[in-house]
Design a protein around this motif. Structure first.
Motif, PDB file in Angstrom:
ATOM      1  N   THR A 167     -14.040  65.694  20.357  1.00 44.40           N
ATOM      2  CA  THR A 167     -12.732  66.727  19.512  1.00 44.40           C
ATOM      3  C   THR A 167     -13.377  67.007  18.089  1.00 44.40           C
ATOM      4  OG1 THR A 167     -12.099  64.498  18.420  1.00 44.40           O
ATOM      5  CG2 THR A 167     -11.087  65.523  20.344  1.00 44.40           C
ATOM      6  N   CYS A 192     -14.154  64.847  15.457  1.00 37.48           N
ATOM      7  CA  CYS A 192     -13.624  64.668  14.108  1.00 37.48           C
ATOM      8  C   CYS A 192     -14.096  63.146  13.780  1.00 37.48           C
ATOM      9  CB  CYS A 192     -12.171  64.326  15.019  1.00 37.48           C
ATOM     10  SG  CYS A 192     -11.500  63.339  16.062  1.00 37.48           S
ATOM     11  N   ASN A 238      -8.769  67.733  12.418  1.00 39.62           N
ATOM     12  CA  ASN A 238      -8.622  67.366  13.203  1.00 39.62           C
ATOM     13  C   ASN A 238      -9.077  65.713  13.060  1.00 39.62           C
ATOM     14  OD1 ASN A 238      -7.687  69.192  14.900  1.00 39.62           O
ATOM     15  ND2 ASN A 238      -9.438  70.287  15.437  1.00 39.62           N
ATOM     16  N   GLN A 293      -2.975  61.633  12.611  1.00 36.73           N
ATOM     17  CA  GLN A 293      -4.658  63.137  12.360  1.00 36.73           C
ATOM     18  C   GLN A 293      -4.289  64.391  11.778  1.00 36.73           C
ATOM     19  OE1 GLN A 293      -5.325  64.496  16.870  1.00 36.73           O
ATOM     20  NE2 GLN A 293      -6.798  65.044  15.832  1.00 36.73           N
ATOM     21  N   LYS A 318      -4.007  66.866  12.669  1.00 33.57           N
ATOM     22  CA  LYS A 318      -3.969  68.279  14.239  1.00 33.57           C
ATOM     23  C   LYS A 318      -3.267  69.109  13.633  1.00 33.57           C
ATOM     24  CE  LYS A 318      -4.471  68.298  18.270  1.00 33.57           C
ATOM     25  NZ  LYS A 318      -6.217  68.495  18.750  1.00 33.57           N
ATOM     26  N   ASP A 319      -4.979  70.218  13.762  1.00 31.83           N
ATOM     27  CA  ASP A 319      -4.871  71.990  13.302  1.00 31.83           C
ATOM     28  C   ASP A 319      -4.198  71.633  12.084  1.00 31.83           C
ATOM     29  OD1 ASP A 319      -5.793  73.014  15.632  1.00 31.83           O
ATOM     30  OD2 ASP A 319      -3.500  72.405  16.908  1.00 31.83           O
TER      31      ASP A 319
END
Length: 567
Positions: free
Chosen positions: A24, A26, A67, A118, A120-121
């Motif tokens: 990922t 991250c 992320n 997270q 995320k995006d």
């Protein structure tokens, strides 16, 4: 949950421990925060208690990248329950970490709890703050940056430095006194704030200010200012003496780059602007003035800081930079309409933001929501469609997971397109169609500029209008390049329309960002449910989930699986 004395040794304070994850790309970021009251800070010489995090006011920066997983171990040293919400962080598939009363049991005094969320995006500028017990008015807030991954091009050159600028109104009274006063028919305190702060500092030159904010710049260099309204009441207009600003980002969206002399920032909102130090080496005023209020230059409600050139030997001089008439709503609406999505740049992903086109979408639902003030049982309350939210003892998310909401709330009783005949209190929860497009029309029946925020999603801000909204009002929508953001303003006696794509399962809070409105009932929850057990389904409750209300201790079911969010 564990006591403070047993847990503080577990994690070194505010460490960042990178664990590279090839799949990922991250890292895991770890923070340990101790939340406490401090009566010695006195931003403007008043002895009211300030909520600090690790002794800091404002609190520490969360500096993450798209992320990343952020772990925040919060120790509650207050004498009452506490929660923090992450304003604008979308918590993909994970409303368990949202930190509001409908999703989390509070962190009790003398105990700790670890949030894991997270980014995320996401990219952009956000904030965090206390979400219960009127505590935000006493502090406990701070900045969040979500930076681009190195493989993503940013639509402007790398600035010399970045500055977080948290501006907000402030009261000179103990927040617990104001909290109690709000529940009276004729409140004694809290009608209008006393002062405007910049990063916890009072106005430059004001006799009650212990300190003022100052940023040092070098002539010829360009700087990014991440500006957030962390107040509870006033929208403000921000400007810098003799300097222009280039707007580049708001709450996770890159905008078309607009050159501005001043910028309206409404409660709960965040922006990034670029400022080039292109003037003579001197000191210059940075000013924020409240909207819908005439405040003289010497008023404590005019926030004043300094832009200081590194080689400057001169103090600020001349009048404060002038701004728009604070009552000029047309100026503010015009500026709001000029803030458009940059369609050609990527953000969290390499594909352009304009890839997400809404010109031909099909609406699945429409909510028409009126924010207003009412009276229930002889006391003032704020309401949505004449229903004032009253938080149950059991968080909605827990009730939904363990007892299908039974005994805690009734789904879809709340009126989503009409105003309830009689004012009433209730735990308002409505269904949102998973992966459907929701249109929300926000109508402001109040005399202030209201702000609305939806956890878990971004708003496509498609329209502003006067008077009553009708289906014909859609002809005025901007469906080509509406900006996407998590907090949107609604002007007095006007409406704002937004679209939301409900692709994030969970129990999500929709609220006024004005603290008194929120505290006294101007909110509801949208339950987005995906019954299909596929990878898009929301995460199960975390192993450290707190239980309270009907689920406390021996009443809690043991059959539901729990797990930490997987990477």
């Amino acid at each position: 949950m564990a006591t403070l004395s047993h847990c503080r040794w577990l994690i070194t304070c505010a460490i960042v421990f990178p664990v590279l994850l090839a799949r990922t790309n991250c890292i895991d970021i770890y923070h340990e925060w101790v939340v406490s009251l401090d009566s010695t800070i006195k931003p403007v010489s008043s002895p009211q208690p300030v909520i600090t995090i690790n002794g800091m006011f404002p609190g520490p920066l969360i500096n993450a990248t798209t992320n990343d997983f952020v772990h925040v171990n919060v120790f509650n040293d207050l004498d009452e329950p506490f929660l923090i919400t992450w304003n604008g962080i979308q918590q993909r598939l994970n409303s368990w970490q949202d930190g509001v009363s409908g999703t989390n049991c509070p962190i009790l005094p003398g105990t700790n709890w670890t949030y894991v969320f997270q980014t995320k995006d996401q990219i952009g500028t956000f904030t965090y703050f206390p979400s219960i017990n009127f505590q935000k008015v006493a502090g406990g807030f701070g900045p969040i940056r979500v930076n681009n991954r190195v493989v993503i091009s940013v639509p402007f050159g790398k600035p010399e430095a970045e500055f977080d600028l948290l501006i907000g109104d402030w009261f000179n009274v103990d927040y617990r006194v104001i909290r109690s006063s709000t529940q009276r028919k004729f409140p004694v305190y809290g009608a209008v704030p006393d002062v405007m702060l910049m990063n916890g500092n009072g106005p430059y030159g004001h006799p009650d200010s212990k300190t003022h904010e100052s940023f040092t710049v070098t002539k010829g260099k360009t700087y990014r200012f991440r500006i957030s309204n962390v107040g509870s009441f006033f929208s403000f207009n921000f400007r810098i003496q003799n300097h222009q600003m280039v707007l580049v980002e708001t709450e996770g969206s890159y905008t078309n780059q607009v050159v501005l002399e001043s910028l309206d920032v409404h409660v709960g909102q965040s922006y990034s602007v670029l400022v080039t130090a292109d003037q003579d080496e001197s000191d210059y005023y940075m000013v924020a003035t409240p909207k819908l209020l005439n405040a003289s230059d010497g008023s404590p409600l005019v926030a004043k800081g300094l832009l200081h050139y590194a080689n400057s030997a001169n103090t600020v001089s001349g009048p404060l930079p002038s701004g728009p008439d604070p009552y000029d709503i047309d100026f503010s609406v015009g500026q709001a309409k000029s803030i458009r999505w940059n369609l050609t740049t990527g953000a969290a992903r390499p594909n352009p933001q304009g890839t997400f086109n809404i010109t031909n979408i099909t609406l699945s639902q429409t909510f028409i929501l009126h924010g207003s003030i009412t009276e229930i049982d002889g006391l003032p309350r704020f309401a949505v469609n004449n229903v004032s939210y009253l938080a149950p003892n059991t968080p909605l998310k827990l009730a939904d997971e363990f007892v299908n909401g039974s005994g805690v709330y009734q789904l879809d009783v709340f009126p989503t397109q009409s105003i309830n005949d009689a004012a009433a209190c209730g735990a308002s929860v409505v269904s949102g169609i998973h992966k459907g497009w929701l249109e929300i029309v926000l109508k402001n029946d109040l005399g202030i500029v209201d702000s609305w925020h939806l956890d878990g999603f971004g708003f496509y801000v498609v329209g502003f209008g006067e008077g009553d909204w009708t289906p014909e009002s859609r002809a005025s929508y901007n469906l080509f390049d509406p900006v996407v953001r998590s907090t949107v303003q609604v002007y007095p006696q006007r409406w704002t329309a937004v679209y939301v794509f409900l692709d994030n399962p969970g129990m999500w809070n929709l609220r006024s960002e004005h603290l008194k409105n929120w505290y006294l009932g101007q909110e509801l929850y949208i339950r987005v449910n995906d019954p299909d057990p596929n990878p898009g389904k929301e995460n199960p409750p975390p192993e450290n989930v707190l239980l309270c209300g009907i689920l406390e201790k021996s009443n809690a079911p043991s059959s539901s699986p729990v797990a930490q969010p997987s990477h």
